[in-house]
Structure formats: C-alpha cells, structure tokens
Scaffold this active site. Structure first.
Site, PDB file in Angstrom:
ATOM      1  N   THR A   1       0.815  -1.211   0.000  1.00  0.00           N
ATOM      2  CA  THR A   1       0.000   0.000   0.000  1.00  0.00           C
ATOM      3  C   THR A   1       0.852   1.266   0.000  1.00  0.00           C
ATOM      4  O   THR A   1       1.960   1.283   0.559  1.00  0.00           O
ATOM      5  CB  THR A   1      -0.905   0.024   1.252  1.00  0.00           C
ATOM      6  OG1 THR A   1      -1.547   1.302   1.322  1.00  0.00           O
ATOM      7  CG2 THR A   1      -0.126  -0.174   2.530  1.00  0.00           C
TER       8      THR A   1
ATOM      9  N   TYR B   1      -2.144   0.222   9.928  1.00  0.00           N
ATOM     10  CA  TYR B   1      -2.389  -0.431   8.632  1.00  0.00           C
ATOM     11  C   TYR B   1      -1.115  -0.387   7.779  1.00  0.00           C
ATOM     12  O   TYR B   1      -0.629  -1.414   7.297  1.00  0.00           O
ATOM     13  CB  TYR B   1      -3.555   0.255   7.910  1.00  0.00           C
ATOM     14  CG  TYR B   1      -3.685  -0.145   6.467  1.00  0.00           C
ATOM     15  CD1 TYR B   1      -4.014  -1.456   6.127  1.00  0.00           C
ATOM     16  CD2 TYR B   1      -3.452   0.763   5.437  1.00  0.00           C
ATOM     17  CE1 TYR B   1      -4.111  -1.845   4.799  1.00  0.00           C
ATOM     18  CE2 TYR B   1      -3.551   0.389   4.113  1.00  0.00           C
ATOM     19  CZ  TYR B   1      -3.880  -0.913   3.800  1.00  0.00           C
ATOM     20  OH  TYR B   1      -3.963  -1.291   2.487  1.00  0.00           O
TER      21      TYR B   1
HETATM   22  C1  UD1 Z   1      -5.940   4.677   2.577  1.00  0.00           C
HETATM   23  C2  UD1 Z   1      -4.467   4.502   2.381  1.00  0.00           C
HETATM   24  C3  UD1 Z   1      -4.216   3.761   1.105  1.00  0.00           C
HETATM   25  C4  UD1 Z   1      -4.884   2.422   1.186  1.00  0.00           C
HETATM   26  C5  UD1 Z   1      -6.337   2.598   1.454  1.00  0.00           C
HETATM   27  C6  UD1 Z   1      -6.843   1.227   1.764  1.00  0.00           C
HETATM   28  C7  UD1 Z   1      -3.299   6.326   3.486  1.00  0.00           C
HETATM   29  C8  UD1 Z   1      -2.682   7.647   3.296  1.00  0.00           C
HETATM   30  N1  UD1 Z   1      -3.834   5.804   2.367  1.00  0.00           N
HETATM   31  O1  UD1 Z   1      -6.407   5.480   1.517  1.00  0.00           O
HETATM   32  O2  UD1 Z   1      -2.847   3.557   0.905  1.00  0.00           O
HETATM   33  O3  UD1 Z   1      -4.688   1.688   0.010  1.00  0.00           O
HETATM   34  O4  UD1 Z   1      -6.556   3.426   2.595  1.00  0.00           O
HETATM   35  O5  UD1 Z   1      -7.952   1.197   2.501  1.00  0.00           O
HETATM   36  O6  UD1 Z   1      -3.325   5.759   4.563  1.00  0.00           O
HETATM   37  N2  UD1 Z   1     -12.707  11.125   2.090  1.00  0.00           N
HETATM   38  C9  UD1 Z   1     -13.755  11.993   2.320  1.00  0.00           C
HETATM   39  N3  UD1 Z   1     -14.975  11.471   2.646  1.00  0.00           N
HETATM   40  C10 UD1 Z   1     -15.203  10.127   2.743  1.00  0.00           C
HETATM   41  C11 UD1 Z   1     -14.129   9.239   2.493  1.00  0.00           C
HETATM   42  C12 UD1 Z   1     -12.892   9.776   2.175  1.00  0.00           C
HETATM   43  O7  UD1 Z   1     -13.586  13.212   2.271  1.00  0.00           O
HETATM   44  O8  UD1 Z   1     -16.330   9.716   3.055  1.00  0.00           O
HETATM   45  C13 UD1 Z   1     -11.403  11.680   1.701  1.00  0.00           C
HETATM   46  C14 UD1 Z   1     -10.241  11.305   2.626  1.00  0.00           C
HETATM   47  O9  UD1 Z   1     -10.128  12.211   3.678  1.00  0.00           O
HETATM   48  C15 UD1 Z   1      -9.075  11.345   1.632  1.00  0.00           C
HETATM   49  C16 UD1 Z   1      -9.691  10.858   0.317  1.00  0.00           C
HETATM   50  O10 UD1 Z   1     -11.092  11.098   0.452  1.00  0.00           O
HETATM   51  O11 UD1 Z   1      -8.634  12.657   1.433  1.00  0.00           O
HETATM   52  C17 UD1 Z   1      -9.481   9.380   0.047  1.00  0.00           C
HETATM   53  O12 UD1 Z   1      -9.845   8.637   1.213  1.00  0.00           O
HETATM   54  P1  UD1 Z   1     -10.062   7.051   1.182  1.00  0.00           P
HETATM   55  O13 UD1 Z   1     -10.814   6.687  -0.037  1.00  0.00           O
HETATM   56  O14 UD1 Z   1     -10.597   6.642   2.506  1.00  0.00           O
HETATM   57  O15 UD1 Z   1      -8.599   6.455   0.994  1.00  0.00           O
HETATM   58  P2  UD1 Z   1      -7.217   6.824   1.744  1.00  0.00           P
HETATM   59  O16 UD1 Z   1      -7.438   7.078   3.189  1.00  0.00           O
HETATM   60  O17 UD1 Z   1      -6.524   7.882   0.933  1.00  0.00           O
END
Ligand code: UD1
Length: 355
Positions: A118, A142
């Site tokens: 990841t 994680y």
């Molecule tokens: C995280 C990991 C990534 C991993 C993935 C697996 C980190 C930095 N990244 O991705 O390597 O493969 O988990 O589960 O740890 N967001 C919103 N609203 C929501 C959901 C998300 O605003 O309801 C935003 C988050 O704050 C972020 C972006 O969308 O900025 C992506 O979030 P998400 O899809 O949860 O993935 P990561 O946390 O980036």
C-alpha cells in the site's frame, strides 16, 4: 497455463484478479474466510475454499493438491481508522498471517508470490510523487502492518529460494468494465465507493474530511487508479516472476491526483445530479497529497495504463453500485472439489476430504 492461489478472492481486488487469471486460461483456487469478502463475487470458474490464510494445514494442502505455481495474496484488513482502534488485529491479520502463508509456500515449494502492499507505507509523503526508494514512514498501524510484511518478504527472499513482487497500491477504485465484479464491501469507507452510495441514496450525505489542506481546493488529493489497470500490473508481475525475474517493489498509481471535490464533481456528472455533501474536520492521519511516481513499473514491467480517466473510474464504480454494489444474490451451486475443500477448511484438519 498456471495454477494460482488467490487469497482474498471474494474481495474487491482479489475478485478482479481471479477473473483476469481465468480469462488468460489459468486455474484459480480462491481462499477467503468471507470475513469481508462476498461469496458471489468469486468467479464461477474458480475453485472456492472457505478458510483462513493463517490455517497452515489447509493452505499447505491446497498448495500441494492443486499444484499451485504462484500465490497472489490479497487477503487482509484495509480500513485505516479501524487499524488505529485495533492495531493488534492488523498485525495479526496482515503481518503474522502473511508470514505464515509465505512459510507454507516455502514448505510446499511454491516460489512465486505477489503481495498487495500500500501507499500507506509512505506516510505523509514528501509533498512530491512518491518513489519506491523514498523513506517509508507509515503513520498508522495499517501501513506499518504492510511495511513489516514487505520486510519479511525481502528477508525471506534473501534466505530462501523465494521470488516476489510487492505492489504498493495507491487509491484503487472503479469496477470491471464488463460488470462481472466490483466493490461490495460492507460498510466501505473509501471515497469513490461512498460517493456512489450517496449518489444513489437521497437519504445519505457525504462527509468531506478536511477543507483546509494546502491543495488546489483545500481537500485531500489522491492518485485514483482503476482496478483493471491495477490487475494488469499483477499479471505483468506474474509474467516477470515466470521469466525468472528478481524481487521487486513497485508503485501502482498514475502519477496524478484529484481532490475530494473533483471526485465529487465527477460522480455528480456521472449520476446526473448533485450529491448531498457536508464538511467535517480532517480525519486523523490523512495526508494532504499522496501521488505515485509510476516510472519504475512502466520501465521495469512495461505497464501501460488503459483506464486512466477519472470519469471512467467513476462511471464503472457507479454502474456496479447501481446493479450489484449493495445486493448480494444467493450463493450458486458449488463443485465437488470445492465442497471437499470447504470440509477441510471448516472441519477438523484430521478429517479427510470427501472422495
Ligand atoms: C488509505 C491509504 C491507502 C490504502 C487505502 C486502503 C493512506 C494515506 N492511504 O487510503 O494507501 O490503500 O486506505 O484502505 O493511509 N474522504 C472523504 N470522505 C469520505 C471518504 C474519504 O472526504 O467519506 C477523503 C479522505 O479524507 C481522503 C480521500 O477522500 O482525502 C481518500 O480517502 P479514502 O478513499 O478513505 O482512501 P485513503 O485514506 O486515501
């Protein structure tokens, strides 16, 4: 034609891998404990075994009896906030069980191993596209649970006749363009999956976590990669190992990012209406930017993205959500072999499978 064990093959990414392997004529055995996987996502032509990758006896029997040539290891836990709340579960599930699986491979003479790692190993990143040789400083259990597994694989490859490729996924999204599988994970937290759920359900609202990041519009920027391009990278990695290639660690991303608001706009355009959104504080541990430097995988495996448009990612994700994203049809009939293996997985290991 090869025989491949796909762990986590009832999950989002593993189910896509199973289809890709079957498409090229391989035999596939899926091992999944169905803790988050969905039985009906397993491709009908794969042999399904319900069981745990930490069950050494079961794994060794599968490796031996199905004459497995390579293992593609997708089974694991992937929710960052959950890893903060339950770190030991993540080390047990992602690290200890991966080590047990590698050990079983070594015992049974399986020498080729693909590992789902990841981008979370990079932590907050350095504000520029992350290269594989950048410092790894994961900021949550994680990411650490995956990084420790990378180290274990590297050490095992030095000590034993094991060759592996660890693929560091950035933000995987989208669904099989043919509509055969997609993301049906219950209680998903990933942005594009959540945005599609919100688009289809007027009672839901999407949280935007953080609007004060130093990014183009204040929301977090990520490198969203279509699951089909990710799977193509895995197939190239298997070919690399087949050619006798050396162990590798490779990023899987496109090298460009989109903000949360840009993703919401793309989902709104695909759905044909605005999404209900609200703004919330930053999630703990969320970096502002996380983008891949994808030059190594392109140069070393010849990987060429074919689905690198945010619109295509979002359209395939939404199409899946509209059809099967929320509803899991009843289980299909199971083969004799599968039933036998299920017996091995769920009954005492001393009991022999049915003939
Ligand atoms: C995280 C990991 C990534 C991993 C993935 C697996 C980190 C930095 N990244 O991705 O390597 O493969 O988990 O589960 O740890 N967001 C919103 N609203 C929501 C959901 C998300 O605003 O309801 C935003 C988050 O704050 C972020 C972006 O969308 O900025 C992506 O979030 P998400 O899809 O949860 O993935 P990561 O946390 O980036």
């Amino acid at each position: 034609m090869a025989s491949i064990l796909v762990t986590g093959g009832a999950g989002y990414i593993g189910s896509h891998m199973t289809h890709a392997l079957l498409d090229r004529g391989d035999n596939v055995v899926v091992l999944d404990n169905l803790s988050t996987g969905v039985r009906d996502l397993v491709a009908p032509d794969a042999t399904f075994v319900q069981g745990d990758v930490g069950d050494e006896g079961l794994v060794r029997r599968i490796l031996r009896d199905a004459r497995i040539d390579a293992v593609a290891h997708f089974a694991g836990s992937v929710v960052v906030p959950e890893s903060v709340a339950h770190p030991l579960r993540y080390y047990a599930n992602n690290t200890a069980k991966s080590c047990a699986l590698v050990d079983a491979c070594l015992s049974e003479g399986v020498r080729h191993f693909l590992f789902s790692s990841t981008a979370a190993v990079y932590g907050l990143g350095e504000g520029k596209p992350a290269r594989e040789d950048a410092q790894t400083q994961p900021i949550n259990p994680y990411g650490r649970s995956k990084l420790v597994t990378e180290w274990a694989l590297a050490d095992a490859a030095l000590a034993h006749d094991l060759r592996y490729v660890a693929l560091r996924y950035f933000n995987v999204a989208g669904a099989d363009p043919e509509g055969r599988t997609g993301q049906s994970t219950p209680r998903a937290t990933h942005l594009i999956k959540r945005a599609c759920e919100v688009a289809l359900n007027p009672e839901l609202e999407l949280d935007i976590f953080g609007t004060d990041f130093p990014t183009i519009d204040g929301t977090g920027v990520r490198d969203y990669i279509h699951v089909s391009d990710l799977i193509a990278a895995h197939i190239l990695a298997l070919d690399h190992l087949d050619r006798g290639g050396e162990p590798k660690i490779l990023n899987c991303g496109y090298g460009r990012g989109f903000s949360v608001r840009q993703v919401i706009d793309a989902v709104s355009a695909a759905a044909g209406h605005e999404l209900r959104v609200c703004t919330s504080p930053r999630r703990p541990g969320d970096p502002a930017h996380l983008i891949a430097d994808a030059s190594r995988i392109k140069a070393e495996l010849g990987w060429t993205p074919r689905h690198d448009s945010l619109d295509e990612i979002v359209q395939t994700a939404l199409a899946w959500e509209q059809t099967k994203g929320r509803v899991c049809p009843p289980a299909k009939s199971r083969s004799r072999t599968e039933a036998a293996w299920n017996g091995w997985g769920t009954v005492s290991q001393d009991i022999q499978p049915a003939p």
